[in-house]
Design a protein around this motif. Structure first.
Motif, PDB file in Angstrom:
ATOM      1  N   SER A  27       0.770  -1.260  -0.045  1.00  0.00           N
ATOM      2  CA  SER A  27       0.107  -0.038  -0.249  1.00  0.00           C
ATOM      3  C   SER A  27       0.843   1.096   0.107  1.00  0.00           C
ATOM      4  N   HIS A  28       0.232   2.297  -0.657  1.00  0.00           N
ATOM      5  CA  HIS A  28       1.147   3.483  -0.292  1.00  0.00           C
ATOM      6  C   HIS A  28       0.575   4.362   0.786  1.00  0.00           C
ATOM      7  N   SER A  29      -0.132   3.726   1.497  1.00  0.00           N
ATOM      8  CA  SER A  29      -0.644   4.558   2.744  1.00  0.00           C
ATOM      9  C   SER A  29      -0.204   4.174   3.860  1.00  0.00           C
ATOM     10  N   ILE A  73       9.574  -1.806   2.613  1.00  0.00           N
ATOM     11  CA  ILE A  73       9.548  -0.395   1.885  1.00  0.00           C
ATOM     12  C   ILE A  73       9.688  -0.819   0.477  1.00  0.00           C
ATOM     13  N   ASP A  74       8.839  -0.354  -0.555  1.00  0.00           N
ATOM     14  CA  ASP A  74       8.783  -0.655  -1.706  1.00  0.00           C
ATOM     15  C   ASP A  74       9.289   0.588  -2.710  1.00  0.00           C
ATOM     16  N   LEU A  75      10.050   0.371  -3.834  1.00  0.00           N
ATOM     17  CA  LEU A  75      10.629   1.448  -4.673  1.00  0.00           C
ATOM     18  C   LEU A  75      10.086   0.782  -5.850  1.00  0.00           C
ATOM     19  N   THR A 147      11.455  -4.172  -4.640  1.00  0.00           N
ATOM     20  CA  THR A 147      11.564  -3.381  -5.842  1.00  0.00           C
ATOM     21  C   THR A 147      10.729  -3.854  -6.927  1.00  0.00           C
ATOM     22  N   ALA A 148      10.173  -2.886  -7.775  1.00  0.00           N
ATOM     23  CA  ALA A 148       9.193  -3.204  -8.995  1.00  0.00           C
ATOM     24  C   ALA A 148       9.805  -2.703 -10.179  1.00  0.00           C
ATOM     25  N   ILE A 149       9.526  -3.300 -11.365  1.00  0.00           N
ATOM     26  CA  ILE A 149       9.663  -2.967 -12.629  1.00  0.00           C
ATOM     27  C   ILE A 149      10.986  -3.349 -13.107  1.00  0.00           C
ATOM     28  N   ALA A 189       5.870 -13.431  -7.316  1.00  0.00           N
ATOM     29  CA  ALA A 189       5.337 -13.702  -8.837  1.00  0.00           C
ATOM     30  C   ALA A 189       4.025 -13.189  -9.016  1.00  0.00           C
ATOM     31  N   GLN A 190       4.309 -11.620  -9.800  1.00  0.00           N
ATOM     32  CA  GLN A 190       2.993 -11.010  -9.832  1.00  0.00           C
ATOM     33  C   GLN A 190       2.423 -11.180 -11.282  1.00  0.00           C
ATOM     34  N   GLY A 191       1.418 -11.741 -11.411  1.00  0.00           N
ATOM     35  CA  GLY A 191       0.716 -12.229 -12.824  1.00  0.00           C
ATOM     36  C   GLY A 191      -0.153 -10.799 -13.123  1.00  0.00           C
ATOM     37  N   ALA A 194      -2.795  -8.538 -11.854  1.00  0.00           N
ATOM     38  CA  ALA A 194      -2.570  -7.602 -10.624  1.00  0.00           C
ATOM     39  C   ALA A 194      -2.769  -6.125 -11.123  1.00  0.00           C
ATOM     40  N   GLY A 195      -3.183  -5.247 -10.086  1.00  0.00           N
ATOM     41  CA  GLY A 195      -3.181  -3.866 -10.265  1.00  0.00           C
ATOM     42  C   GLY A 195      -1.840  -3.303 -10.328  1.00  0.00           C
ATOM     43  N   GLY A 196      -1.675  -2.454 -10.997  1.00  0.00           N
ATOM     44  CA  GLY A 196      -0.367  -1.727 -11.245  1.00  0.00           C
ATOM     45  C   GLY A 196       0.310  -2.156 -12.515  1.00  0.00           C
ATOM     46  N   GLY A 223      -1.350 -10.838  -7.805  1.00  0.00           N
ATOM     47  CA  GLY A 223      -2.401 -10.517  -8.809  1.00  0.00           C
ATOM     48  C   GLY A 223      -3.590 -11.167  -8.739  1.00  0.00           C
ATOM     49  N   GLY A 224      -4.787 -10.493  -8.528  1.00  0.00           N
ATOM     50  CA  GLY A 224      -6.096 -10.904  -8.648  1.00  0.00           C
ATOM     51  C   GLY A 224      -6.441 -11.792  -7.412  1.00  0.00           C
ATOM     52  N   ILE A 225      -5.633 -11.502  -6.216  1.00  0.00           N
ATOM     53  CA  ILE A 225      -6.023 -12.430  -5.007  1.00  0.00           C
ATOM     54  C   ILE A 225      -6.714 -11.402  -4.168  1.00  0.00           C
ATOM     55  N   ALA A 242       0.674 -14.829   0.138  1.00  0.00           N
ATOM     56  CA  ALA A 242       0.157 -13.955  -1.125  1.00  0.00           C
ATOM     57  C   ALA A 242       0.276 -12.649  -0.782  1.00  0.00           C
ATOM     58  N   TRP A 243       0.522 -11.857  -1.767  1.00  0.00           N
ATOM     59  CA  TRP A 243       0.826 -10.481  -1.823  1.00  0.00           C
ATOM     60  C   TRP A 243      -0.282  -9.564  -2.554  1.00  0.00           C
ATOM     61  N   LEU A 244      -1.187  -8.664  -1.647  1.00  0.00           N
ATOM     62  CA  LEU A 244      -2.262  -8.285  -2.130  1.00  0.00           C
ATOM     63  C   LEU A 244      -2.144  -6.653  -2.248  1.00  0.00           C
ATOM     64  N   GLY A 245      -2.784  -6.024  -3.101  1.00  0.00           N
ATOM     65  CA  GLY A 245      -2.714  -4.458  -3.325  1.00  0.00           C
ATOM     66  C   GLY A 245      -4.145  -3.874  -3.410  1.00  0.00           C
ATOM     67  N   THR A 246      -4.896  -4.257  -4.345  1.00  0.00           N
ATOM     68  CA  THR A 246      -6.012  -3.630  -4.628  1.00  0.00           C
ATOM     69  C   THR A 246      -7.031  -3.589  -3.328  1.00  0.00           C
ATOM     70  N   LEU A 247      -7.167  -4.894  -2.772  1.00  0.00           N
ATOM     71  CA  LEU A 247      -8.169  -5.003  -1.722  1.00  0.00           C
ATOM     72  C   LEU A 247      -8.345  -4.005  -0.595  1.00  0.00           C
ATOM     73  N   GLN A 334      -7.629  -7.256 -11.194  1.00  0.00           N
ATOM     74  CA  GLN A 334      -8.687  -8.207 -11.358  1.00  0.00           C
ATOM     75  C   GLN A 334      -9.634  -8.539  -9.989  1.00  0.00           C
ATOM     76  N   SER A 335      -8.720  -8.409  -8.833  1.00  0.00           N
ATOM     77  CA  SER A 335      -9.244  -8.666  -7.761  1.00  0.00           C
ATOM     78  C   SER A 335     -10.343  -7.621  -7.264  1.00  0.00           C
ATOM     79  N   VAL A 336     -10.592  -6.578  -7.724  1.00  0.00           N
ATOM     80  CA  VAL A 336     -11.400  -5.727  -7.414  1.00  0.00           C
ATOM     81  C   VAL A 336     -12.866  -6.131  -7.396  1.00  0.00           C
TER      82      VAL A 336
HETATM   83  C1  LIG Z   1      -2.909   1.492  -6.171  1.00  0.00           C
HETATM   84  C2  LIG Z   1      -1.898   0.462  -6.494  1.00  0.00           C
HETATM   85  C3  LIG Z   1      -0.576   0.940  -6.517  1.00  0.00           C
HETATM   86  C4  LIG Z   1       0.469   0.107  -6.674  1.00  0.00           C
HETATM   87  N1  LIG Z   1       1.861   0.696  -6.756  1.00  0.00           N
HETATM   88  C5  LIG Z   1       2.992  -0.185  -6.627  1.00  0.00           C
HETATM   89  C6  LIG Z   1       4.171   0.359  -6.601  1.00  0.00           C
HETATM   90  O1  LIG Z   1       4.605   1.688  -6.530  1.00  0.00           O
HETATM   91  N2  LIG Z   1       5.223  -0.402  -6.374  1.00  0.00           N
HETATM   92  C7  LIG Z   1       5.062  -1.644  -6.360  1.00  0.00           C
HETATM   93  O2  LIG Z   1       5.652  -2.456  -6.359  1.00  0.00           O
HETATM   94  N3  LIG Z   1       3.820  -2.182  -6.729  1.00  0.00           N
HETATM   95  C8  LIG Z   1       2.760  -1.467  -6.621  1.00  0.00           C
HETATM   96  N4  LIG Z   1       1.381  -2.065  -6.905  1.00  0.00           N
HETATM   97  C9  LIG Z   1       1.335  -3.874  -7.299  1.00  0.00           C
HETATM   98  C10 LIG Z   1       1.190  -4.127  -5.924  1.00  0.00           C
HETATM   99  O3  LIG Z   1       2.499  -4.409  -5.314  1.00  0.00           O
HETATM  100  C11 LIG Z   1       0.692  -5.705  -6.198  1.00  0.00           C
HETATM  101  O4  LIG Z   1       1.673  -6.306  -6.858  1.00  0.00           O
HETATM  102  C12 LIG Z   1      -0.499  -5.928  -6.951  1.00  0.00           C
HETATM  103  O5  LIG Z   1      -1.606  -4.808  -6.299  1.00  0.00           O
HETATM  104  C13 LIG Z   1      -1.170  -7.197  -6.656  1.00  0.00           C
HETATM  105  O6  LIG Z   1      -2.322  -7.599  -7.294  1.00  0.00           O
HETATM  106  P1  LIG Z   1      -3.574  -6.813  -6.937  1.00  0.00           P
HETATM  107  O7  LIG Z   1      -3.921  -5.672  -7.102  1.00  0.00           O
HETATM  108  O8  LIG Z   1      -4.847  -7.957  -7.848  1.00  0.00           O
HETATM  109  O9  LIG Z   1      -3.753  -7.347  -5.363  1.00  0.00           O
HETATM  110  C14 LIG Z   1       0.375  -1.339  -6.992  1.00  0.00           C
HETATM  111  C15 LIG Z   1      -0.997  -1.649  -6.782  1.00  0.00           C
HETATM  112  C16 LIG Z   1      -1.969  -0.617  -6.608  1.00  0.00           C
HETATM  113  C17 LIG Z   1      -3.310  -1.551  -6.692  1.00  0.00           C
END
Ligand SMILES: Cc1cc2nc3c(=O)[nH]c(=O)nc-3n(C[C@H](O)[C@H](O)[C@H](O)COP(=O)(O)O)c2cc1C
Length: 369
Positions: A27-29, A73-75, A147-149, A189-191, A194-196, A223-225, A242-247, A334-336
């Motif tokens: 989360s960013h929060s 922390i994520d960058l 780290t991502a990307i 393993a982010q499919g 996933a959001g993002g 991704g999608g979980i 599992a690693w969740l973001g959208t929820l 798609q987890s939305v």
């Molecule tokens: C609003 C939002 C912002 C995101 N920003 C980042 C980010 O800055 N860095 C990152 O590694 N992943 C980011 N992600 C991806 C998440 O780390 C995660 O892999 C993803 O949300 C998993 O899929 P889900 O959204 O279906 O749960 C973001 C996801 C969302 C929903």
């Protein structure tokens, strides 16, 4: 008694990180991160969108509020960004056709100029910015660095030398192999679901492929979980969690603008799409009229990262600042489908853990002999 008092589903990474549940929350929060830690998960707080001058203060607040609970922390560190960049200079160099297109959209949709400076209106992703972010994050007390990307060999080495656990979000076997060669500890393993920013392979297909090359490195599924059944299914596949973001965007602690929350509640999986219109790289977002306008016939192709954000960062900032119901969008997976109403992190964890238990009981009831 909370609903999750009886869970017994833990994996080795829970012991390693000192967490109760194999649930990782991006989360960013900061408020979301603290609540996830309190609920027994592992929070990973994203700092890729924060103003560089504010990061030291944010890190101090996180450390103070976590009170010794483990967190990461994520960058986001993409390659092929400029060494140095100034947003004003880059703005002046944007293609005229793109500038005219966005001007027309701003006037068609009556987009107001943003009032407060944001990352998107003042910063450009560049090597210099990344070096500053890396220094700040390495100096923090976070026990995990994700780290991502993109991947940076020096970041991995320096983080590990400080005893931090390194996580890398990977979308393909090739990415995973690169991360492993650099010594990354945990693969996420982010499919495609996933959001993002995301790659082309769906989570269910990606996870076993990453596990197959990971050796002894733990793999998390992302991704999608959004349900406990899916978390248990990930563990059944061999992931350690599992690693969740959208929820978490449905949680009060996220302070989601009400127009965005309404959109997320109303959206199904098919209302999220992969677009380059947000950042210039493929990114799954929940659709809005702003995102749709980029898919209209005659619209230009989005510019590559980081230029697309230079072109449109004021619009993203404005539509969030003004809670614009027509245009507001955000990264969302798609987890939305699992977002049904505003809730709290604690209630979400209770449900995730209770549903993991239910799925486990169901599986046991199916075992023969
Ligand atoms: C609003 C939002 C912002 C995101 N920003 C980042 C980010 O800055 N860095 C990152 O590694 N992943 C980011 N992600 C991806 C998440 O780390 C995660 O892999 C993803 O949300 C998993 O899929 P889900 O959204 O279906 O749960 C973001 C996801 C969302 C929903």
């Amino acid at each position: 008694m909370t609903l999750h008092a009886r869970t017994a589903i833990r994996t080795p990474i829970c012991e390693r990180l000192g967490i109760r549940h194999p649930i990782f929350g991006f989360s960013h929060s900061v408020d979301v991160g603290v609540a996830i830690a309190k609920a027994g998960g592992f929070p990973v707080i994203g700092l890729a969108r924060e103003l560089p001058d504010e990061i030291p203060g944010i890190l101090e607040r996180i450390e103070w509020r976590m009170q010794g609970m483990p967190y990461g922390i994520d960058l986001m560190l993409p390659v092929n960004v400029p060494r140095n960049a100034n947003i004003k200079d880059l703005h002046a160099s944007l293609p005229v056709g793109h500038v005219d297109f966005v001007d027309e959209l701003r006037s068609r949709f009556k987009v107001l100029a943003p009032v407060k400076p944001s990352f998107f209106t003042t910063q450009v992703r560049s090597e210099t910015l990344f070096e500053q972010q890396i220094e700040q994050v390495l100096a923090s007390n976070a026990c995990g660095i994700a780290t991502a990307i993109g991947l940076r060999a020096d970041l991995v080495t320096r983080a590990k030398a400080r005893g931090k656990v390194t996580f890398s979000l990977v979308g393909s076997v090739r990415h995973a192999q690169k991360a492993l060669a650099l010594g990354v500890d945990v693969l996420v393993a982010q499919g495609y679901d996933a959001g993002g920013h995301t790659g082309p392979v769906g989570t269910l297909s990606l996870v076993p492929q990453i596990i197959a090359v990971a050796g002894s490195a733990p793999v998390l599924a992302a991704g999608g979980i959004a349900t406990g059944q899916q978390v248990l299914a990930s563990i059944a596949m061999g992931a350690q969690g599992a690693w969740l973001g959208t929820l978490w965007m449905a949680a009060k602690e996220n302070h989601t603008p009400s127009a965005l929350l309404d959109r997320l509640i109303a959206s199904r999986s098919e209302d999220t799409i992969i677009t380059r219109a947000h950042s210039g790289k493929p990114c799954r977002v929940v659709r809005s009229e702003w995102i749709d306008a980029w898919n209209d016939q005659g619209s230009p192709q989005p510019l590559p990262m980081p230029l697309q954000q230079v072109l449109t960062g004021d619009v993203f900032t404005s539509i969030h600042e003004n809670n614009n119901p027509q245009l507001i969008y955000e990264a969302a997976g798609q987890s939305v489908f699992a977002i049904e109403a505003e809730t709290t992190i604690s209630a979400q964890f209770d449900r995730l853990v209770a549903d993991m238990d239910k799925a486990w009981d169901r599986l046991r009831s199916l075992a023969v002999g």
